[in-house]
Design an enzyme around this catalytic site. Structure first.
Site, mmCIF file in Angstrom:
data_model
loop_
_atom_site.group_PDB
_atom_site.id
_atom_site.type_symbol
_atom_site.label_atom_id
_atom_site.label_comp_id
_atom_site.label_asym_id
_atom_site.label_seq_id
_atom_site.Cartn_x
_atom_site.Cartn_y
_atom_site.Cartn_z
ATOM 1 N N SER A 102 0.817 -1.211 0.000
ATOM 2 C CA SER A 102 0.000 0.000 0.000
ATOM 3 C C SER A 102 0.855 1.267 0.000
ATOM 4 O O SER A 102 1.599 1.515 -0.930
ATOM 5 C CB SER A 102 -0.949 -0.039 1.205
ATOM 6 O OG SER A 102 -1.905 0.983 1.153
ATOM 7 N N ASP A 242 -2.673 6.277 -3.423
ATOM 8 C CA ASP A 242 -1.548 5.638 -2.736
ATOM 9 C C ASP A 242 -0.973 4.547 -3.631
ATOM 10 O O ASP A 242 -1.379 4.388 -4.785
ATOM 11 C CB ASP A 242 -1.965 5.099 -1.368
ATOM 12 C CG ASP A 242 -2.936 3.938 -1.451
ATOM 13 O OD1 ASP A 242 -3.598 3.790 -2.488
ATOM 14 O OD2 ASP A 242 -3.033 3.172 -0.464
ATOM 15 N N ASP A 244 -1.159 1.348 -3.982
ATOM 16 C CA ASP A 244 -1.994 0.328 -4.636
ATOM 17 C C ASP A 244 -3.345 0.883 -5.068
ATOM 18 O O ASP A 244 -4.216 0.137 -5.504
ATOM 19 C CB ASP A 244 -2.164 -0.905 -3.748
ATOM 20 C CG ASP A 244 -2.978 -0.649 -2.497
ATOM 21 O OD1 ASP A 244 -3.035 0.522 -2.050
ATOM 22 O OD2 ASP A 244 -3.551 -1.608 -1.951
ATOM 23 N N ASP A 246 -6.004 2.076 -3.636
ATOM 24 C CA ASP A 246 -7.297 1.797 -2.994
ATOM 25 C C ASP A 246 -7.746 2.954 -2.113
ATOM 26 O O ASP A 246 -8.774 2.872 -1.449
ATOM 27 C CB ASP A 246 -7.274 0.484 -2.207
ATOM 28 C CG ASP A 246 -6.329 0.506 -1.010
ATOM 29 O OD1 ASP A 246 -5.539 1.461 -0.868
ATOM 30 O OD2 ASP A 246 -6.365 -0.463 -0.220
#
Length: 449
Positions: A102, A242, A244, A246
């Site tokens: 992340s 961010d 990833d 999400d």
């Protein structure tokens, strides 16, 4: 029974240190694959990753693990976490895997698992997988039934098409100048393509990943460059994802940061006016600002709080039938469209509201005045400082002091050896004093543990 490997968002750690080693990744593949071998159909797992250098190592180890127990593997390459969740369900997979840490630096990595319905795994499933990881004998497929692996080259295109379908058909982004920061992460290709296809004039940041620059001075946890770019370029709005993709943070045209609470307020109240808000409320965590709760109450929208972690927000949303939830950090779960947080979909909801309102972002996205809130982290080497009597006494005193005028949230991080201390209230000086006293007590207890 506590979990050894899974935290609040999958398995995460420093690359090539336990648990984030190639050996562990292979065992995760073996264990998770074995756990989801249900029925007599040909089993399939889909795997995506962000742009970390270590993603190659973790991916290959996972493929070895999954194929060894008889699962076929479909590899997507770099793609956002929510794309893995969506494609797992779309491709009728038994399991979805995202390789990402992340917003963490490149030297960390992680493994997130999604079930065949596209939702993150339950605690019960994770416990069963952990038991298999630690077992001495995971049954392997015989030679004739070892799984196969293949790459799907159009996975990004499939995701872009899906994300665009969540944007109102009667709207376009023509004439809107958007500064977009993709954190040199998983959305470096998909997010710019999505906004460009919808007509936005783009200024792109963080779209040149090299394996080690993910989240490095860019992205939702480091929005300074985006803030400067928005102001210097005269952009109407800035969007920061961010690593990833999400979650997101927004920057208005003045360069001010807009957090997830304000975004939830905007989406929640606008959906309520349209009559599309479901479940009778909005779900957020204990970290969301008291100002959000008060603002929603003025619109007769209850705020339901959960413990920290988007998985717990989603569990509560499913239990209550809610379709809007999220975290102050920028995770936005809009369950009409997605089974997990999706920064790009949430960004499109914000951009649609901006186009329809004709207002500047600074006006549209200032939905409420936040109550003074302070969050500090205390890193510790070992032990359980929150169980020290000295810490308990200071916390009890602080709760009495804030009673009726604020809140206190103290918790250990689920991903690193840190105690997070948050207080909020109408008196900013009081909030600061309370947080500092508790942090000092925690640090002292940790030092003498």
């Amino acid at each position: 029974m506590s979990r050894r490997f899974f935290g609040t968002d999958g398995i995460r750690g420093l690359t090539n240190k336990s648990p984030m080693t190639a050996e562990m990744a292979m065992r995760v593949g073996m264990a998770a694959g074995r756990h989801f071998l249900r029925g007599d159909h040909r089993h399939r797992v889909v795997i995506g990753k962000d742009t970390r250098l270590s993603g190659y190592m973790i991916e290959n180890a996972l493929v070895a693990g999954f194929t060894s127990v008889g699962m076929d593997v479909v590899q997507f390459g770099p793609i956002p976490t929510p794309a893995v969740a969506m494609l797992a369900a779309s491709m009728r997979a038994d399991l979805g895997v995202m390789i990402s840490a992340s917003h963490n630096p490149y030297y960390d990595n992680g493994i997130k698992l999604f079930g065949p319905d596209g939702y993150k795994l339950s605690d019960a499933d994770e416990m069963k997988i952990e038991a298999l990881i630690e077992s001495d004998d995971i049954p392997l497929a015989d030679a004739a039934h070892i799984g196969r692996a293949r790459r799907v080259e159009d996975s990004r295109g499939r995701y872009i098409h899906f994300v665009k379908s969540t944007f109102p058909e009667h709207l376009r982004l023509d004439g809107l100048k958007v500064a977009l920061d993709c954190a040199n992460g998983a959305a470096y290709n998909t997010a710019p393509s999505t906004l460009w296809e919808l007509g936005a004039e783009l200024i792109s940041i963080g779209v040149n990943p090299n394996g080690t620059n993910i989240n490095d001075g860019v992205g939702s946890t480091a929005p300074q460059v985006l803030q400067e770019t928005v102001v210097a370029s005269g952009a109407d709005i800035g969007i920061a994802l961010d690593g990833d993709a999400d979650r997101l943070i927004v920057v208005d045209e003045t360069g001010a940061i807009v957090d997830g609470d304000q975004i939830m307020a905007l989406i929640g109240t606008s959906w309520a006016r349209r009559g599309t808000l479901k479940g009778g409320g909005l779900v957020a965590t204990v970290m969301s600002n008291l100002g959000l709760e008060r603002m929603l109450a003025s619109h007769d929208i209850p705020l339901i709080r959960t413990k920290v972690g988007d998985r717990y927000v989603l569990e509560e949303m499913k239990a209550r039938g809610c379709n809007v939830g999220g975290e102050q950090s920028g995770h936005m779960i809009l369950s009409d469209y997605a089974t997990t947080g999706d920064g790009t979909i949430a960004a499109l909801q914000v951009l649609a509201a901006l186009v329809e309102s004709g207002k500047p972002a600074s006006e549209l996205l200032r939905q409420f005045e936040p109550v003074p809130q302070l969050l500090k982290n205390v890193r510790f080497a070992g032990g359980k400082p929150l169980e020290a009597e000295s810490v308990k006494t200071v916390i009890a005193d602080a709760e009495r002091e804030l009673n009726g005028s604020g809140r206190l949230v103290i918790r250990p991080s689920g991903t690193e050896p840190v105690i997070r201390v948050m207080a909020e209230g109408d008196d900013g000086d009081q909030v600061r004093r309370v947080v500092e006293r508790i942090c000092d007590a925690v640090a002292s207890a940790a030092e003498h543990a």
